[in-house]
Design a protein around this motif. Structure first.
Motif, PDB file in Angstrom:
ATOM      1  N   ILE A  22       0.798  -1.222   0.000  1.00  0.00           N
ATOM      2  CA  ILE A  22       0.000   0.000   0.000  1.00  0.00           C
ATOM      3  C   ILE A  22       0.833   1.276   0.000  1.00  0.00           C
ATOM      4  CG2 ILE A  22      -0.303   0.001   2.512  1.00  0.00           C
ATOM      5  CD1 ILE A  22      -2.809   1.150  -0.236  1.00  0.00           C
ATOM      6  N   ALA A  23       1.939   1.313   0.708  1.00  0.00           N
ATOM      7  CA  ALA A  23       2.748   2.536   0.758  1.00  0.00           C
ATOM      8  C   ALA A  23       3.314   2.874  -0.620  1.00  0.00           C
ATOM      9  CB  ALA A  23       3.876   2.388   1.776  1.00  0.00           C
ATOM     10  N   GLU A  24       3.790   1.860  -1.322  1.00  0.00           N
ATOM     11  CA  GLU A  24       4.339   2.097  -2.654  1.00  0.00           C
ATOM     12  C   GLU A  24       3.256   2.551  -3.624  1.00  0.00           C
ATOM     13  OE1 GLU A  24       6.413  -0.365  -6.349  1.00  0.00           O
ATOM     14  OE2 GLU A  24       6.491  -1.203  -4.321  1.00  0.00           O
ATOM     15  N   VAL A  25       2.085   1.935  -3.546  1.00  0.00           N
ATOM     16  CA  VAL A  25       0.988   2.315  -4.439  1.00  0.00           C
ATOM     17  C   VAL A  25       0.568   3.761  -4.196  1.00  0.00           C
ATOM     18  CG1 VAL A  25      -1.456   1.914  -4.950  1.00  0.00           C
ATOM     19  CG2 VAL A  25       0.127  -0.013  -4.816  1.00  0.00           C
ATOM     20  N   VAL A  26       0.437   4.137  -2.943  1.00  0.00           N
ATOM     21  CA  VAL A  26       0.067   5.515  -2.608  1.00  0.00           C
ATOM     22  C   VAL A  26       1.113   6.495  -3.131  1.00  0.00           C
ATOM     23  CG1 VAL A  26      -0.189   7.155  -0.695  1.00  0.00           C
ATOM     24  CG2 VAL A  26      -1.381   4.957  -0.626  1.00  0.00           C
ATOM     25  N   ALA A  27       2.377   6.192  -2.936  1.00  0.00           N
ATOM     26  CA  ALA A  27       3.448   7.077  -3.407  1.00  0.00           C
ATOM     27  C   ALA A  27       3.405   7.223  -4.929  1.00  0.00           C
ATOM     28  CB  ALA A  27       4.803   6.526  -2.966  1.00  0.00           C
ATOM     29  N   ARG A  28       3.112   6.146  -5.629  1.00  0.00           N
ATOM     30  CA  ARG A  28       3.058   6.201  -7.094  1.00  0.00           C
ATOM     31  C   ARG A  28       1.854   7.009  -7.572  1.00  0.00           C
ATOM     32  NH1 ARG A  28       3.630   0.243  -9.397  1.00  0.00           N
ATOM     33  NH2 ARG A  28       3.397   1.383 -11.364  1.00  0.00           N
ATOM     34  N   VAL A  29       0.721   6.882  -6.899  1.00  0.00           N
ATOM     35  CA  VAL A  29      -0.445   7.692  -7.259  1.00  0.00           C
ATOM     36  C   VAL A  29      -0.134   9.167  -7.058  1.00  0.00           C
ATOM     37  CG1 VAL A  29      -2.825   8.287  -6.668  1.00  0.00           C
ATOM     38  CG2 VAL A  29      -2.147   5.885  -6.797  1.00  0.00           C
ATOM     39  N   ARG A  30       0.461   9.483  -5.928  1.00  0.00           N
ATOM     40  CA  ARG A  30       0.774  10.879  -5.624  1.00  0.00           C
ATOM     41  C   ARG A  30       1.782  11.440  -6.612  1.00  0.00           C
ATOM     42  NH1 ARG A  30      -1.069  14.058  -4.210  1.00  0.00           N
ATOM     43  NH2 ARG A  30      -0.241  15.019  -2.338  1.00  0.00           N
ATOM     44  N   GLY A  31       2.678  10.600  -7.099  1.00  0.00           N
ATOM     45  CA  GLY A  31       3.647  11.046  -8.086  1.00  0.00           C
ATOM     46  C   GLY A  31       3.054  11.209  -9.473  1.00  0.00           C
ATOM     47  N   ALA A  32       2.053  10.391  -9.788  1.00  0.00           N
ATOM     48  CA  ALA A  32       1.468  10.405 -11.132  1.00  0.00           C
ATOM     49  C   ALA A  32       0.416  11.491 -11.318  1.00  0.00           C
ATOM     50  CB  ALA A  32       0.853   9.042 -11.445  1.00  0.00           C
ATOM     51  N   ALA A  33      -0.332  11.790 -10.245  1.00  0.00           N
ATOM     52  CA  ALA A  33      -1.430  12.764 -10.342  1.00  0.00           C
ATOM     53  C   ALA A  33      -1.580  13.448  -8.982  1.00  0.00           C
ATOM     54  CB  ALA A  33      -2.721  12.068 -10.765  1.00  0.00           C
ATOM     55  N   ARG A  34      -0.862  14.526  -8.788  1.00  0.00           N
ATOM     56  CA  ARG A  34      -0.781  15.160  -7.470  1.00  0.00           C
ATOM     57  C   ARG A  34      -2.126  15.635  -6.937  1.00  0.00           C
ATOM     58  NH1 ARG A  34       3.195  14.191  -4.264  1.00  0.00           N
ATOM     59  NH2 ARG A  34       2.792  16.153  -3.191  1.00  0.00           N
ATOM     60  N   PHE A  35      -3.040  16.021  -7.835  1.00  0.00           N
ATOM     61  CA  PHE A  35      -4.315  16.575  -7.382  1.00  0.00           C
ATOM     62  C   PHE A  35      -5.327  15.501  -6.998  1.00  0.00           C
ATOM     63  CE2 PHE A  35      -4.678  15.893 -11.896  1.00  0.00           C
ATOM     64  CZ  PHE A  35      -5.969  15.425 -12.076  1.00  0.00           C
ATOM     65  N   VAL A  36      -5.042  14.240  -7.302  1.00  0.00           N
ATOM     66  CA  VAL A  36      -5.968  13.151  -6.980  1.00  0.00           C
ATOM     67  C   VAL A  36      -5.855  12.790  -5.499  1.00  0.00           C
ATOM     68  CG1 VAL A  36      -6.472  10.705  -7.374  1.00  0.00           C
ATOM     69  CG2 VAL A  36      -5.978  12.207  -9.315  1.00  0.00           C
ATOM     70  N   GLU A  37      -6.995  12.746  -4.824  1.00  0.00           N
ATOM     71  CA  GLU A  37      -7.032  12.302  -3.429  1.00  0.00           C
ATOM     72  C   GLU A  37      -7.208  10.786  -3.385  1.00  0.00           C
ATOM     73  OE1 GLU A  37      -9.426  14.820  -0.692  1.00  0.00           O
ATOM     74  OE2 GLU A  37      -9.874  15.973  -2.506  1.00  0.00           O
ATOM     75  N   ILE A  38      -6.740  10.190  -2.310  1.00  0.00           N
ATOM     76  CA  ILE A  38      -6.795   8.737  -2.159  1.00  0.00           C
ATOM     77  C   ILE A  38      -7.633   8.390  -0.936  1.00  0.00           C
ATOM     78  CG2 ILE A  38      -5.429   6.649  -1.728  1.00  0.00           C
ATOM     79  CD1 ILE A  38      -3.068   8.171  -3.064  1.00  0.00           C
TER      80      ILE A  38
END
Length: 249
Positions: A22-38
């Motif tokens: 989960i930590a890696e997935v969250v970091a990749r989402v934040r890197g790919a689309a900064r404005f997207v909330e998780i």
């Protein structure tokens, strides 16, 4: 319309025993689309996933966590998460696996496609899509299952079972989530069919699906049987409705 015009985007990620991923997935989402909330929806994982999710949320205001007491199936987790995202005021609600099989780097292309659609599906089986590390038998099962869905339900989607998606808020409202009873992976087919029947636009974007490297898959024979039973039931009911319409009843 630009991606920025889509409004508030919340990506729902259900978890059960995904502490390794989960930590890696969250970091990749934040890197790919900064404005997207998780929004992480944890089903009471005994391996500490929920606690780690809380740590991630404490460190980043774009990350949220919703804890569920028990494991009740993927569909139930998504329904709960979708409701929370709607209550947060999300204009776009996404879904993605927590095991790394869905690549966050493909989110921008899906968000761009949503400018002209109500539901965008990250598809393995359209031109340009692919899967990595799947044996032939699983490829055939997935392709065959999706063909069965198209033929029986008349759903014009190549990958109705895909779990990497973006919905407009209006699409989820049209799907009448309160009436959804699917709890397993057939939930994905159910939602796509509901959006289609509502007359809304569905667009598929090719993705590369990568089989998980860590943790255990949640797919099982029981899940496959549930999908087959439900799709068959829905298809027969739809065909019966069409016959009645043609007969003028």
């Amino acid at each position: 319309m630009t991606v920025a015009d889509l409004g508030r985007v919340v990506l729902v990620i259900p978890t059960y025993n995904e502490v390794e991923n989960i930590a890696e997935v969250v970091a990749r989402v934040r890197g790919a689309a900064r404005f997207v909330e998780i929004l992480i929806v944890d089903d009471g994982s005994p391996d500490g996933t929920g606690a780690l999710a809380d740590e991630l949320a404490a460190a980043d205001p774009q990350v949220h966590v919703h804890h569920r007491a028990t494991k009740e199936g993927l569909g139930a987790a998504y329904l709960d998460g979708f409701q929370v995202a709607l209550e947060m005021g999300a204009d776009v609600i996404g879904e993605m696996d927590a095991d790394g099989s869905h690549q966050p780097e493909q989110l921008p292309a899906m968000l761009t496609a949503l400018r002209h659609a109500d539901l965008v599906i990250g598809s393995r089986w359209v031109t340009g899509g692919s899967v990595v590390n799947w044996p032939l038998g699983r490829r055939l099962l997935s392709r065959g299952g999706n063909l069965y869905v198209r033929l029986l339900l008349g759903l014009p989607v190549r990958d109705a079972t895909a779990g990497f998606r973006l919905y407009r808020r209006s699409a989820l409202m049209a799907a009448e989530l309160s009436t959804v009873e699917s709890t397993g992976y057939v939930f994905q087919t159910d939602l796509a069919w509901r959006v289609h029947r509502a007359g809304l636009r569905i667009h598929e974007v090719p993705i590369e699906f990568v089989e998980r490297e860590r943790g255990e898959s949640k797919m099982s024979g029981q899940v496959a049987r549930e999908s087959l039973r439900n799709v068959t039931r829905w298809g027969l009911r739809e065909r019966s409705r069409q016959v009645r319409v043609l007969a003028g009843r």
